[in-house]
Motif scaffolding. Structure first.
Motif, PDB file in Angstrom:
ATOM      1  N   SER A  83      39.972  38.824  39.775  1.00 27.15           N
ATOM      2  CA  SER A  83      40.181  37.572  39.046  1.00 27.15           C
ATOM      3  C   SER A  83      40.119  37.792  37.544  1.00 27.15           C
ATOM      4  CB  SER A  83      39.149  36.527  39.473  1.00 27.15           C
ATOM      5  OG  SER A  83      37.830  36.974  39.214  1.00 27.15           O
ATOM      6  N   GLU A  84      39.210  38.664  37.101  1.00 28.16           N
ATOM      7  CA  GLU A  84      39.109  38.960  35.669  1.00 28.16           C
ATOM      8  C   GLU A  84      40.315  39.770  35.198  1.00 28.16           C
ATOM      9  OE1 GLU A  84      37.600  39.328  31.721  1.00 28.16           O
ATOM     10  OE2 GLU A  84      37.371  37.891  33.359  1.00 28.16           O
ATOM     11  N   LEU A  85      40.759  40.706  36.030  1.00 27.04           N
ATOM     12  CA  LEU A  85      41.923  41.522  35.680  1.00 27.04           C
ATOM     13  C   LEU A  85      43.162  40.649  35.516  1.00 27.04           C
ATOM     14  CD1 LEU A  85      42.934  44.446  35.256  1.00 27.04           C
ATOM     15  CD2 LEU A  85      43.347  44.559  37.724  1.00 27.04           C
ATOM     16  N   MET A  86      43.356  39.706  36.422  1.00 24.07           N
ATOM     17  CA  MET A  86      44.511  38.817  36.315  1.00 24.07           C
ATOM     18  C   MET A  86      44.381  37.871  35.119  1.00 24.07           C
ATOM     19  SD  MET A  86      47.006  39.514  38.191  1.00 24.07           S
ATOM     20  CE  MET A  86      47.917  38.083  37.624  1.00 24.07           C
ATOM     21  N   ARG A  87      43.155  37.468  34.796  1.00 26.09           N
ATOM     22  CA  ARG A  87      42.976  36.636  33.600  1.00 26.09           C
ATOM     23  C   ARG A  87      43.438  37.389  32.363  1.00 26.09           C
ATOM     24  NH1 ARG A  87      39.890  35.848  29.283  1.00 26.09           N
ATOM     25  NH2 ARG A  87      38.601  37.683  29.705  1.00 26.09           N
ATOM     26  N   LEU A  88      43.068  38.672  32.283  1.00 27.81           N
ATOM     27  CA  LEU A  88      43.466  39.480  31.136  1.00 27.81           C
ATOM     28  C   LEU A  88      44.980  39.677  31.099  1.00 27.81           C
ATOM     29  CD1 LEU A  88      40.631  42.161  31.296  1.00 27.81           C
ATOM     30  CD2 LEU A  88      40.915  40.407  29.531  1.00 27.81           C
ATOM     31  N   TYR A  89      45.577  39.977  32.253  1.00 27.00           N
ATOM     32  CA  TYR A  89      47.028  40.156  32.297  1.00 27.00           C
ATOM     33  C   TYR A  89      47.748  38.862  31.906  1.00 27.00           C
ATOM     34  CZ  TYR A  89      47.084  44.797  34.528  1.00 27.00           C
ATOM     35  OH  TYR A  89      46.962  46.137  34.793  1.00 27.00           O
ATOM     36  N   THR A  90      47.321  37.748  32.491  1.00 26.68           N
ATOM     37  CA  THR A  90      47.971  36.474  32.199  1.00 26.68           C
ATOM     38  C   THR A  90      47.872  36.135  30.716  1.00 26.68           C
ATOM     39  OG1 THR A  90      47.480  35.669  34.432  1.00 26.68           O
ATOM     40  CG2 THR A  90      48.005  34.013  32.757  1.00 26.68           C
ATOM     41  N   GLN A  91      46.705  36.363  30.151  1.00 24.90           N
ATOM     42  CA  GLN A  91      46.485  36.085  28.729  1.00 24.90           C
ATOM     43  C   GLN A  91      47.361  36.969  27.852  1.00 24.90           C
ATOM     44  OE1 GLN A  91      42.857  37.601  26.621  1.00 24.90           O
ATOM     45  NE2 GLN A  91      42.339  35.421  26.498  1.00 24.90           N
ATOM     46  N   ARG A  92      47.357  38.266  28.118  1.00 24.71           N
ATOM     47  CA  ARG A  92      48.119  39.194  27.281  1.00 24.71           C
ATOM     48  C   ARG A  92      49.626  39.019  27.488  1.00 24.71           C
ATOM     49  NH1 ARG A  92      43.337  39.642  26.173  1.00 24.71           N
ATOM     50  NH2 ARG A  92      42.464  41.354  24.959  1.00 24.71           N
ATOM     51  N   PHE A  93      50.064  38.754  28.711  1.00 28.66           N
ATOM     52  CA  PHE A  93      51.485  38.519  28.948  1.00 28.66           C
ATOM     53  C   PHE A  93      51.956  37.292  28.179  1.00 28.66           C
ATOM     54  CE2 PHE A  93      52.917  40.896  32.977  1.00 28.66           C
ATOM     55  CZ  PHE A  93      52.116  41.980  32.664  1.00 28.66           C
ATOM     56  N   ALA A  94      51.119  36.254  28.179  1.00 29.58           N
ATOM     57  CA  ALA A  94      51.483  35.024  27.482  1.00 29.58           C
ATOM     58  C   ALA A  94      51.644  35.259  25.983  1.00 29.58           C
ATOM     59  CB  ALA A  94      50.436  33.942  27.728  1.00 29.58           C
ATOM     60  N   ASP A  95      50.881  36.205  25.429  1.00 26.32           N
ATOM     61  CA  ASP A  95      51.010  36.534  24.011  1.00 26.32           C
ATOM     62  C   ASP A  95      52.418  37.012  23.676  1.00 26.32           C
ATOM     63  OD1 ASP A  95      48.385  35.853  23.525  1.00 26.32           O
ATOM     64  OD2 ASP A  95      47.633  37.914  23.668  1.00 26.32           O
ATOM     65  N   TYR A  96      53.103  37.586  24.677  1.00 33.65           N
ATOM     66  CA  TYR A  96      54.464  38.107  24.467  1.00 33.65           C
ATOM     67  C   TYR A  96      55.500  37.267  25.218  1.00 33.65           C
ATOM     68  CZ  TYR A  96      51.750  41.955  22.623  1.00 33.65           C
ATOM     69  OH  TYR A  96      50.847  42.713  21.890  1.00 33.65           O
ATOM     70  N   ASP A  97      55.122  36.027  25.534  1.00 33.95           N
ATOM     71  CA  ASP A  97      56.023  35.066  26.169  1.00 33.95           C
ATOM     72  C   ASP A  97      56.560  35.596  27.497  1.00 33.95           C
ATOM     73  OD1 ASP A  97      57.221  32.584  26.276  1.00 33.95           O
ATOM     74  OD2 ASP A  97      59.083  33.280  25.347  1.00 33.95           O
ATOM     75  N   ALA A  98      55.686  36.274  28.248  1.00 33.84           N
ATOM     76  CA  ALA A  98      56.047  36.781  29.569  1.00 33.84           C
ATOM     77  C   ALA A  98      55.189  36.082  30.622  1.00 33.84           C
ATOM     78  CB  ALA A  98      55.845  38.290  29.637  1.00 33.84           C
ATOM     79  N   GLN A  99      55.747  35.938  31.810  1.00 32.59           N
ATOM     80  CA  GLN A  99      55.066  35.227  32.892  1.00 32.59           C
ATOM     81  C   GLN A  99      54.590  36.220  33.945  1.00 32.59           C
ATOM     82  OE1 GLN A  99      54.323  31.761  33.418  1.00 32.59           O
ATOM     83  NE2 GLN A  99      53.047  32.854  34.889  1.00 32.59           N
ATOM     84  N   ALA A 100      53.288  36.252  34.195  1.00 34.30           N
ATOM     85  CA  ALA A 100      52.719  37.107  35.239  1.00 34.30           C
ATOM     86  C   ALA A 100      52.604  36.327  36.538  1.00 34.30           C
ATOM     87  CB  ALA A 100      51.347  37.624  34.812  1.00 34.30           C
ATOM     88  N   ALA A 101      52.706  37.037  37.673  1.00 34.84           N
ATOM     89  CA  ALA A 101      52.555  36.420  38.991  1.00 34.84           C
ATOM     90  C   ALA A 101      51.820  37.404  39.899  1.00 34.84           C
ATOM     91  CB  ALA A 101      53.916  36.070  39.576  1.00 34.84           C
ATOM     92  N   GLN A 102      50.757  36.952  40.531  1.00 38.24           N
ATOM     93  CA  GLN A 102      49.918  37.853  41.337  1.00 38.24           C
ATOM     94  C   GLN A 102      50.359  37.897  42.794  1.00 38.24           C
ATOM     95  OE1 GLN A 102      45.283  38.320  41.436  1.00 38.24           O
ATOM     96  NE2 GLN A 102      45.778  36.681  42.863  1.00 38.24           N
ATOM     97  N   LEU A 103      50.406  39.132  43.337  1.00 38.54           N
ATOM     98  CA  LEU A 103      50.585  39.348  44.764  1.00 38.54           C
ATOM     99  C   LEU A 103      49.553  40.364  45.223  1.00 38.54           C
ATOM    100  CD1 LEU A 103      53.743  38.890  43.638  1.00 38.54           C
ATOM    101  CD2 LEU A 103      54.225  39.294  46.045  1.00 38.54           C
ATOM    102  N   LEU A 104      48.727  39.983  46.186  1.00 39.48           N
ATOM    103  CA  LEU A 104      47.748  40.895  46.767  1.00 39.48           C
ATOM    104  C   LEU A 104      48.223  41.262  48.170  1.00 39.48           C
ATOM    105  CD1 LEU A 104      44.387  39.214  45.654  1.00 39.48           C
ATOM    106  CD2 LEU A 104      45.583  41.143  44.610  1.00 39.48           C
ATOM    107  N   LEU A 105      48.403  42.546  48.402  1.00 38.56           N
ATOM    108  CA  LEU A 105      49.006  43.006  49.650  1.00 38.56           C
ATOM    109  C   LEU A 105      48.038  43.857  50.465  1.00 38.56           C
ATOM    110  CD1 LEU A 105      52.506  44.094  48.286  1.00 38.56           C
ATOM    111  CD2 LEU A 105      51.809  41.854  49.157  1.00 38.56           C
ATOM    112  N   THR A 106      48.247  43.836  51.762  1.00 35.45           N
ATOM    113  CA  THR A 106      47.565  44.759  52.663  1.00 35.45           C
ATOM    114  C   THR A 106      48.634  45.561  53.396  1.00 35.45           C
ATOM    115  OG1 THR A 106      47.481  43.021  54.353  1.00 35.45           O
ATOM    116  CG2 THR A 106      45.525  43.315  52.973  1.00 35.45           C
TER     117      THR A 106
END
Length: 265
Positions: A83-106
């Motif tokens: 959850s913290e890793l995705m928060r960081l990715y979402t925050q940093r991606f937004a700084d560059y006007d990019a949209q992150a989307a999470q997929l957790l796979l097994t």
């Protein structure tokens, strides 16, 4: 220059690139990674990120220095860290006007045709709207990797599986080493970088082994197996240093960075 001719790219970054040797999160690397992926998306490429680091981030958040032995404790760390890793990715991606989307796979997602197709359809739909899928193994559910029996190997082989399934032209593995060498460069000062590998030899697999850091579960052998998967599918892989992920722009441009796994012709 390398003629990569790629339109769809999978980037894999390992725990050792995301976490300092002290155990702290490497925020500069995450920021530079977000910048590079956003830049590639703006160039018209379809980009997918396969990330490790959930447990490493969880260790940092709980101020722990050692990875616990129990599977349940590692799963709890993964839940906190993801959850913290995705928060960081979402925050940093937004700084560059990019949209992150999470997929957790097994692993079983790819074992069954229906669930596999649903995941592939989701990735296609995300790429169609220029979102960047951020994929990790669901360590809070899947215990194979935590118990060191995984076929993914710190997501190296997961990234190759994703790349071949979505029809990616190129897999870029960002690691704590800048390519494949004739010997371990940390031990042999005469070791030289191998610029191109058309096929992974059994001797190379036999010589590889061991995890890269105390935070991750991968090593050179899992990267070579990932390269084998890509080559068998008629695709390419580049193994290079993840110290500065902005190197991705040079790799995709065809500059001779790291080791290029590509069949002759």
């Amino acid at each position: 220059m390398r003629a990569l001719n790629c339109r769809r790219v999978v980037v894999k970054i390992g725990t050792s690139s995301l976490i300092h040797s002290s155990g702290a999160i490497n925020l500069r690397t995450i920021d530079r990674l977000a910048y590079a992926l956003a830049a590639l998306t703006n160039q018209g490429l379809a980009v997918v990120l396969v990330t490790s680091g959930a447990i490493g981030v969880g260790l940092d958040r709980l101020h722990l220095k050692a990875r616990p032995e129990s599977i349940a404790s590692q799963q709890a760390l993964a839940a906190i860290g993801q959850s913290e890793l995705m928060r960081l990715y979402t925050q940093r991606f937004a700084d560059y006007d990019a949209q992150a989307a999470q997929l957790l796979l097994t692993h079983d997602v790819f074992d069954f045709p229906v669930s596999r197709q649903h995941v592939l359809d989701t990735i296609d739909a995300l790429l169609a709207v220029r979102a960047i899928p951020v994929i990790n193994e669901n360590d809070s559910v899947a215990v194979d990797e935590l118990d060191h029996r995984t076929t993914f190997g710190d997501n190296d082989q997961l990234s190759a599986l994703v790349a071949t399934q979505i029809g990616a032209d190129l897999l870029v593995v960002l690691s704590d080493i800048d390519g494949l060498y004739t010997a371990d460069p940390r031990r042999d000062p005469e070791a030289t970088l191998i610029a191109r590998v058309p096929a992974v030899a059994p001797a190379q697999l036999a010589a590889a082994g061991g995890a890269g850091s105390r935070f991750g579960t991968g090593g050179m052998v899992t990267k070579l197996k990932a390269a084998q998967t890509m080559l068998a599918a008629g695709k390419q892989m580049v193994l290079c240093s993840g110290a500065d992920p902005r190197v991705l722009l040079q790799v995709v441009a065809g500059e001779p960075i790291g080791t290029w796994f590509c069949a002759e012709g």
